[in-house]
Design an enzyme around this catalytic site. Structure first.
Site, PDB file in Angstrom:
ATOM      1  N   GLU A   1      -1.059   9.711  -0.234  1.00 40.87           N
ATOM      2  CA  GLU A   1      -0.136  10.703   0.850  1.00 40.87           C
ATOM      3  C   GLU A   1      -0.537  10.860   1.125  1.00 40.87           C
ATOM      4  O   GLU A   1      -1.507  10.889   1.576  1.00 40.87           O
ATOM      5  CB  GLU A   1       0.469  12.365  -0.628  1.00 40.87           C
ATOM      6  CG  GLU A   1       0.617  12.203  -1.773  1.00 40.87           C
ATOM      7  CD  GLU A   1       0.841  12.994  -2.585  1.00 40.87           C
ATOM      8  OE1 GLU A   1       1.656  13.345  -3.248  1.00 40.87           O
ATOM      9  OE2 GLU A   1      -0.291  14.387  -2.023  1.00 40.87           O
ATOM     10  N   CYS A   2       0.158  11.151   2.428  1.00 37.04           N
ATOM     11  CA  CYS A   2       0.204  11.126   4.023  1.00 37.04           C
ATOM     12  C   CYS A   2      -1.110  10.768   4.776  1.00 37.04           C
ATOM     13  O   CYS A   2      -0.961   9.830   5.003  1.00 37.04           O
ATOM     14  CB  CYS A   2      -0.388  13.110   4.348  1.00 37.04           C
ATOM     15  SG  CYS A   2      -0.440  14.129   5.930  1.00 37.04           S
ATOM     16  N   GLY A   3      -2.608  11.162   4.423  1.00 38.32           N
ATOM     17  CA  GLY A   3      -4.101  10.607   4.712  1.00 38.32           C
ATOM     18  C   GLY A   3      -3.709   9.371   4.043  1.00 38.32           C
ATOM     19  O   GLY A   3      -4.436   8.466   4.286  1.00 38.32           O
TER      20      GLY A   3
ATOM     21  N   LEU B   1      -1.743   7.169   3.287  1.00 40.89           N
ATOM     22  CA  LEU B   1      -0.226   6.480   3.648  1.00 40.89           C
ATOM     23  C   LEU B   1      -1.450   5.551   4.703  1.00 40.89           C
ATOM     24  O   LEU B   1      -0.836   4.294   5.232  1.00 40.89           O
ATOM     25  CB  LEU B   1       1.269   7.527   4.301  1.00 40.89           C
ATOM     26  CG  LEU B   1       2.550   6.295   5.260  1.00 40.89           C
ATOM     27  CD1 LEU B   1       3.568   6.804   4.434  1.00 40.89           C
ATOM     28  CD2 LEU B   1       1.693   6.848   6.283  1.00 40.89           C
TER      29      LEU B   1
ATOM     30  N   SER C   1       4.288   7.558   0.987  1.00 38.45           N
ATOM     31  CA  SER C   1       5.186   8.677   1.918  1.00 38.45           C
ATOM     32  C   SER C   1       4.030   9.605   2.550  1.00 38.45           C
ATOM     33  O   SER C   1       2.961  10.029   2.190  1.00 38.45           O
ATOM     34  CB  SER C   1       6.080   9.234   0.801  1.00 38.45           C
ATOM     35  OG  SER C   1       6.200  10.957   1.464  1.00 38.45           O
TER      36      SER C   1
END
Length: 453
Positions: free
Chosen positions: A331-333, A335, A431
């Protein structure tokens, strides 16, 4: 009874007031459960550092109204006091949703106060006002008759004369002053591009907590506050999730670079039979032995990009595991870590895992808000066509977007198209959209199931 600490707007000092209350209560030896309204990772870290108990997020947008009530009741069990920190201004929600007939303050602090039927203490920033404080307090206390504002905390009071003017103005309202905080230049928590610097990066935080406890002992009217703070836990029935398999070892990246996790998500994985093994992509030479899955949350990999890049053995181990088919959530970081590079704010490129054929570049604009995401293909967590509700919060962008994106995203409260994002490999879900699994147990169930294959 618990209380909610609300603000008349963002930036009035809700977090300082909340931490001051928590520190003072814990110094007295009390067992305190804290909560945070909305999709926040950093404030709950500070709550937990003070109380020793995991803070829980109350977010009906990412979960549901019933889940918020169940979560609050379940985690209030066995606690002497319950304290909820609000979000933004008291009535600031996601706006009106015509399709679902949602109220205009859905997801706001006021919405949570109504759902939980608990009173509100309103924090007012008094640094640039005197007599006008009465108009603010009167407006907030009379705007919605369903909200029970039991008192105010006057923050950033400049002098005894200033306090006298404030008290005189509030006297006709018969609204108790629960606390008075002076301008405390020696109590500050530094911040950066996504808000406060997380608690694990602040070696001086224990001294700050001690000063907050000292402040709390003197600035609050405890004779008024303690009787209304006592938590009245409601009995609930908890149905454990069935486990029919041996423990599944999942490596969870947790260090200064990766620490954005909802505690409820970690709890769900454990309830589904996962053994969570925490490790550090910053300092560990490789993955923990015997793991069957990986979970990379968000955080600040851009701040520690050089250290992540220099730990080549960890990067190689992660890449080898993913290419060999190990189920992985990023997730986010997380990714960003799986990209070929992170390009920091100074334009310096740092090599990362390299599973995703793109680079994450830091920029000046903040991408922030709730998202409705429709799955365009099957992934490790969701089938094609599934609707996912989440939250974005980042200052990076991918230089090369995915050729076959995982999600088509829009704003939660309208049909405005936000574009396409997310990567899906056979056993990888990556994502920018942060998800809370409280009302979506099928997602962690699917993850654990894939880890067993």
């Amino acid at each position: 009874m618990s209380i909610i600490i609300a603000g008349e707007r963002s930036g009035v000092g809700k977090t300082t007031v909340t931490l001051t209350l928590l520190a003072s209560l814990c110094r007295r030896g009390a067992v305190v459960q804290s909560f945070k309204v909305g999709p926040d990772y950093i404030d709950p870290m500070f709550h937990q550092r003070v109380t020793g108990r995991a803070c829980r997020n109350l977010d009906p947008v990412l979960t549901s109204e019933s889940y918020v009530q169940q979560c609050f009741n379940r985690h209030s069990q066995g606690c002497e006091y319950g304290l909820v920190e609000g979000v933004m201004g008291l009535f600031d929600g996601i706006g009106h949703d015509t399709e679902n007939q949602l109220p205009t303050d859905f997801g706001s602090t006021a919405h949570i106060a109504r759902l939980l039927d608990i009173p509100v203490v309103l924090v007012i920033d008094c640094s640039r006002l005197s007599g006008s404080v009465a108009a603010i307090a009167h407006g907030y206390s009379s705007f919605d008759a369903r909200i029970n504002i039991i008192g105010v905390v006057l923050n950033r009071v400049g002098s005894d004369r200033h306090l006298s003017l404030l008290k005189d103005s509030l006297k006709p309202l018969n609204l108790p002053i629960i606390g008075v905080l002076r301008r405390q230049d020696n109590i500050t928590i530094p911040d950066r591009h996504l808000g406060l610097i997380p608690s694990d990066e602040l070696p001086e935080l224990n001294a700050v907590i001690d000063r907050l406890a000292d402040l709390g002992d003197s600035c609050f009217d405890w004779d008024q506050l303690l009787p209304i703070l006592q938590s009245q836990s409601l009995p609930i029935t908890h149905y454990p999730l069935p486990i029919t398999h041996p423990p599944v070892k999942i490596a969870v990246a947790r260090d200064k670079a990766f620490n954005f996790y909802y505690q409820d998500n970690l709890d769900l994985l454990q309830q589904l039979g996962a053994e969570l093994i925490f490790w550090s992509p910053l300092s560990d030479a490789g993955l923990p032995q015997g793991v069957q899955g990986m979970y990379f949350g968000g955080g600040f990999p851009e701040v520690f990009a050089q250290q992540l890049a220099e730990n080549t053995s960890a990067r190689d181990a992660v890449k080898t595991a993913i290419l060999a088919g190990m189920p992985t959530i990023a997730e986010c970081g997380g990714l960003m870590y799986l990209c070929e590079q992170i390009i920091d704010f100074q334009g310096n490129p740092w090599s990362m895992v390299g599973v995703l054929p793109t680079s994450a570049q830091m920029g000046g604009s903040l991408t922030l808000g709730y998202r409705r995401a429709v799955a365009l293909q099957d992934s490790l967590l969701v089938p094609v066509g599934a609707n996912v509700y989440g939250h974005e919060f980042h200052r990076s962008r991918l230089i090369s977007p995915p050729k076959q994106p995982l999600f088509a995203t829009s704003r939660y409260d309208c049909e405005e198209n936000m574009g396409f994002e997310g990567w899906s490999l056979p056993t990888l879900h990556a994502s920018y959209v942060h998800q809370h699994w409280g009302e979506s147990v099928e997602m962690p169930q699917q993850f654990v199931k894939q880890c067993l294959i």
